[in-house]
Design a protein around this motif. Structure first.
Motif, mmCIF file in Angstrom:
data_model
loop_
_atom_site.group_PDB
_atom_site.id
_atom_site.type_symbol
_atom_site.label_atom_id
_atom_site.label_comp_id
_atom_site.label_asym_id
_atom_site.label_seq_id
_atom_site.Cartn_x
_atom_site.Cartn_y
_atom_site.Cartn_z
ATOM 1 N N ASN A 118 91.097 16.452 30.139
ATOM 2 C CA ASN A 118 90.896 17.688 30.879
ATOM 3 C C ASN A 118 92.150 18.559 30.774
ATOM 4 O OD1 ASN A 118 89.264 19.403 32.276
ATOM 5 N ND2 ASN A 118 89.576 18.465 34.268
ATOM 6 N N GLU B 156 94.690 26.166 41.844
ATOM 7 C CA GLU B 156 94.592 24.940 42.646
ATOM 8 C C GLU B 156 93.792 23.944 41.811
ATOM 9 O OE1 GLU B 156 95.984 24.205 45.491
ATOM 10 O OE2 GLU B 156 96.903 26.180 45.768
ATOM 11 N N TRP B 157 94.428 22.866 41.395
ATOM 12 C CA TRP B 157 93.825 22.068 40.330
ATOM 13 C C TRP B 157 93.418 20.640 40.741
ATOM 14 C CZ3 TRP B 157 96.346 17.704 38.188
ATOM 15 C CH2 TRP B 157 97.638 17.473 38.691
ATOM 16 N N ALA B 158 93.406 20.360 42.023
ATOM 17 C CA ALA B 158 93.025 19.007 42.460
ATOM 18 C C ALA B 158 91.629 18.634 41.952
ATOM 19 C CB ALA B 158 93.082 18.907 43.978
ATOM 20 N N TYR B 159 90.729 19.611 41.922
ATOM 21 C CA TYR B 159 89.356 19.319 41.477
ATOM 22 C C TYR B 159 89.302 18.936 40.001
ATOM 23 C CZ TYR B 159 88.851 23.815 39.021
ATOM 24 O OH TYR B 159 88.974 24.870 38.153
ATOM 25 N N LEU B 160 90.323 19.354 39.233
ATOM 26 C CA LEU B 160 90.332 19.046 37.804
ATOM 27 C C LEU B 160 90.698 17.591 37.519
ATOM 28 C CD1 LEU B 160 91.991 22.333 36.510
ATOM 29 C CD2 LEU B 160 89.599 21.633 36.215
ATOM 30 N N GLN B 161 91.041 16.853 38.555
ATOM 31 C CA GLN B 161 91.232 15.420 38.399
ATOM 32 C C GLN B 161 89.898 14.680 38.477
ATOM 33 O OE1 GLN B 161 94.488 13.923 40.945
ATOM 34 N NE2 GLN B 161 95.088 16.055 41.200
ATOM 35 N N LYS B 162 88.840 15.416 38.871
ATOM 36 C CA LYS B 162 87.527 14.785 39.053
ATOM 37 C C LYS B 162 86.439 15.396 38.188
ATOM 38 C CE LYS B 162 88.630 13.718 43.884
ATOM 39 N NZ LYS B 162 88.257 13.940 45.304
ATOM 40 N N GLN B 163 86.636 16.641 37.722
ATOM 41 C CA GLN B 163 85.622 17.278 36.877
ATOM 42 C C GLN B 163 86.296 18.123 35.813
ATOM 43 O OE1 GLN B 163 83.819 19.538 40.203
ATOM 44 N NE2 GLN B 163 84.220 21.402 39.019
#
Length: 199
Positions: free
Chosen positions: A7, A21-28
């Motif tokens: 990713n 804000e990239w926390a969601y990019l650890q999951k999708q």
């Protein structure tokens, strides 16, 4: 990178910090629309998300001395083949890409590993063809970027490297204790990344 399962996220050209804000990019994974918004016609740097989603753990050596230390520790643990993993040249050192080590997270400034940082779950690294904001040098693959990832060295996940060798005892092993003693040594070697064949 996405085709390889890694990713990505956009980083600011002047300081390498995330632009979103990239926390969601650890999951999708990032969408094609996001990629166009982040990179088309911009000077944003490319960040690669480390951790379980990307199946990446990256060892970061930030100087020639740190790279030498990493190479020396691998040699000590019979892991010279890790020189054939996937490295990226950075301003003063390397990013060594490995398969994700389950449960591993980021660390930096460990006293026993000066100049060596780890990027895993919850982290990211700057990736080619990004340009380092201070040096103006590009991040560049030192090997073919299609090189298969290897398993990260077990020693780097230990809390602390002992200064002494694994086999500290001198003299004879007492009668009746040979099996337990040798099993303990074998276990310590395996924990430190020595292959079963060598043991």
């Amino acid at each position: 990178y996405l085709a390889r399962g890694w990713n990505v996220l956009p980083l600011k050209a002047h300081d390498r910090r995330p632009m979103v804000e990239w926390a969601y990019l650890q999951k999708q994974y990032a969408t094609s629309q996001e990629l166009k918004q982040w990179f088309d016609g911009t000077d944003n740097l490319v960040g690669v998300v480390t951790g379980s989603l990307s199946n990446l753990t990256v060892v970061d050596t930030d100087s020639e001395e740190a790279t030498a230390l990493f190479t020396e520790r691998n040699h000590t643990h019979y892991l010279d083949h890790l020189a054939h993993t996937l490295p990226v040249r950075t301003r003063q050192g390397f990013h060594f890409y490995f398969e994700y080590e389950p449960g591993s997270r980021n660390f930096q400034k460990r006293k026993d590993l000066p100049g060596i940082d780890l990027r895993s779950q919850g982290g990211y690294v700057v990736a080619p063809p990004s340009i380092h904001p201070k040096s103006g040098k590009p991040y560049a693959w030192a090997n073919d970027p299609a090189t298969p990832l290897l398993q990260a060295p077990a020693w780097i996940f230990a809390k602390r490297e002992r200064a002494a060798t694994v086999i500290d005892a001198v003299g004879k092993i007492p009668a009746g204790e040979r099996h337990a003693h040798l099993f303990s040594i074998a276990g310590a070697l395996r924990f430190r990344g020595v292959s079963e064949d060598i043991i």
